[in-house]
Design a protein around this motif. Sequence first.
Motif, PDB file in Angstrom:
ATOM      1  N   ALA A 198       0.829  -1.202   0.000  1.00  0.00           N
ATOM      2  CA  ALA A 198       0.000   0.000   0.000  1.00  0.00           C
ATOM      3  C   ALA A 198       0.867   1.257   0.000  1.00  0.00           C
ATOM      4  O   ALA A 198       1.924   1.298   0.641  1.00  0.00           O
ATOM      5  N   LYS A 199       0.410   2.286  -0.716  1.00  0.00           N
ATOM      6  CA  LYS A 199       1.150   3.544  -0.804  1.00  0.00           C
ATOM      7  C   LYS A 199       0.877   4.461   0.392  1.00  0.00           C
ATOM      8  O   LYS A 199       1.720   5.278   0.763  1.00  0.00           O
ATOM      9  N   ARG A 200      -0.289   4.334   0.971  1.00  0.00           N
ATOM     10  CA  ARG A 200      -0.740   5.299   1.973  1.00  0.00           C
ATOM     11  C   ARG A 200       0.216   5.502   3.148  1.00  0.00           C
ATOM     12  O   ARG A 200       0.491   6.653   3.508  1.00  0.00           O
ATOM     13  N   PRO A 201       0.763   4.451   3.776  1.00  0.00           N
ATOM     14  CA  PRO A 201       1.660   4.709   4.910  1.00  0.00           C
ATOM     15  C   PRO A 201       2.903   5.508   4.515  1.00  0.00           C
ATOM     16  O   PRO A 201       3.354   6.369   5.259  1.00  0.00           O
ATOM     17  N   TYR A 202       3.433   5.240   3.328  1.00  0.00           N
ATOM     18  CA  TYR A 202       4.612   5.955   2.858  1.00  0.00           C
ATOM     19  C   TYR A 202       4.286   7.419   2.592  1.00  0.00           C
ATOM     20  O   TYR A 202       5.042   8.318   2.976  1.00  0.00           O
ATOM     21  N   LEU A 203       3.165   7.653   1.924  1.00  0.00           N
ATOM     22  CA  LEU A 203       2.764   9.026   1.615  1.00  0.00           C
ATOM     23  C   LEU A 203       2.423   9.808   2.876  1.00  0.00           C
ATOM     24  O   LEU A 203       2.768  10.986   2.997  1.00  0.00           O
ATOM     25  N   LEU A 204       1.762   9.153   3.830  1.00  0.00           N
ATOM     26  CA  LEU A 204       1.439   9.811   5.095  1.00  0.00           C
ATOM     27  C   LEU A 204       2.700  10.270   5.825  1.00  0.00           C
ATOM     28  O   LEU A 204       2.784  11.416   6.290  1.00  0.00           O
ATOM     29  N   ARG A 205       3.668   9.378   5.929  1.00  0.00           N
ATOM     30  CA  ARG A 205       4.914   9.737   6.615  1.00  0.00           C
ATOM     31  C   ARG A 205       5.641  10.859   5.882  1.00  0.00           C
ATOM     32  O   ARG A 205       6.170  11.787   6.506  1.00  0.00           O
ATOM     33  N   ALA A 206       5.661  10.789   4.562  1.00  0.00           N
ATOM     34  CA  ALA A 206       6.344  11.820   3.770  1.00  0.00           C
ATOM     35  C   ALA A 206       5.660  13.177   3.950  1.00  0.00           C
ATOM     36  O   ALA A 206       6.336  14.187   4.183  1.00  0.00           O
ATOM     37  N   TYR A 207       4.346  13.202   3.857  1.00  0.00           N
ATOM     38  CA  TYR A 207       3.631  14.469   4.045  1.00  0.00           C
ATOM     39  C   TYR A 207       3.763  14.966   5.476  1.00  0.00           C
ATOM     40  O   TYR A 207       3.929  16.169   5.699  1.00  0.00           O
ATOM     41  N   TYR A 208       3.698  14.080   6.444  1.00  0.00           N
ATOM     42  CA  TYR A 208       3.868  14.488   7.841  1.00  0.00           C
ATOM     43  C   TYR A 208       5.234  15.164   8.032  1.00  0.00           C
ATOM     44  O   TYR A 208       5.319  16.244   8.625  1.00  0.00           O
ATOM     45  N   ASP A 209       6.285  14.533   7.517  1.00  0.00           N
ATOM     46  CA  ASP A 209       7.634  15.099   7.632  1.00  0.00           C
ATOM     47  C   ASP A 209       7.731  16.443   6.914  1.00  0.00           C
ATOM     48  O   ASP A 209       8.292  17.402   7.445  1.00  0.00           O
ATOM     49  N   TRP A 210       7.194  16.523   5.703  1.00  0.00           N
ATOM     50  CA  TRP A 210       7.270  17.757   4.924  1.00  0.00           C
ATOM     51  C   TRP A 210       6.528  18.897   5.623  1.00  0.00           C
ATOM     52  O   TRP A 210       7.045  20.020   5.737  1.00  0.00           O
ATOM     53  N   ILE A 211       5.323  18.611   6.111  1.00  0.00           N
ATOM     54  CA  ILE A 211       4.535  19.632   6.809  1.00  0.00           C
ATOM     55  C   ILE A 211       5.257  20.087   8.072  1.00  0.00           C
ATOM     56  O   ILE A 211       5.401  21.285   8.331  1.00  0.00           O
ATOM     57  N   SER A 212       5.739  19.141   8.866  1.00  0.00           N
ATOM     58  CA  SER A 212       6.435  19.458  10.115  1.00  0.00           C
ATOM     59  C   SER A 212       7.742  20.206   9.864  1.00  0.00           C
ATOM     60  O   SER A 212       8.058  21.176  10.566  1.00  0.00           O
TER      61      SER A 212
END
Length: 142
Positions: free
Chosen positions: A7-21
Amino acid sequence: MIQKLSAKRPYLLRAYYDWISDNDLTPFLVVNTTYYGVDVPEEYIQDNQIILNISMRATNDLILNDEAIEFNARFQGVTRHIRVPIGAVTAIYARENGDGAMFEPEEIYIDLDAKSEKQAKSFAETEQSKKAKENNFLRIIK
């Protein structure tokens, strides 16, 4: 031969979380609360969804893994443990500018939700059956 991809979702979630933070913005999650296994304060659910602040300042013990997002947070002064299966996350975005991503349904999460719900119902029915058997016994009254 078609290879089954993860699944792509966990990878994308972590990437967006890091980018936003990393950009000093506040990451917010949009969660489908009808998804099996979601554990959030029910009083904050609106239209079968909840929006959660998952910034480092708003959470304690944040875990973002392939199965779920878990953390502790305070709601009206009361600390609560929050658990959101990855399949329940429908979007992540920055509060300040709305930049982020919405997630399309992935077959793996649709299948997991249905399977988990079916297992939970089966378990509940088994427990009810056990209780019924325990309560159905004969007594000798003298």
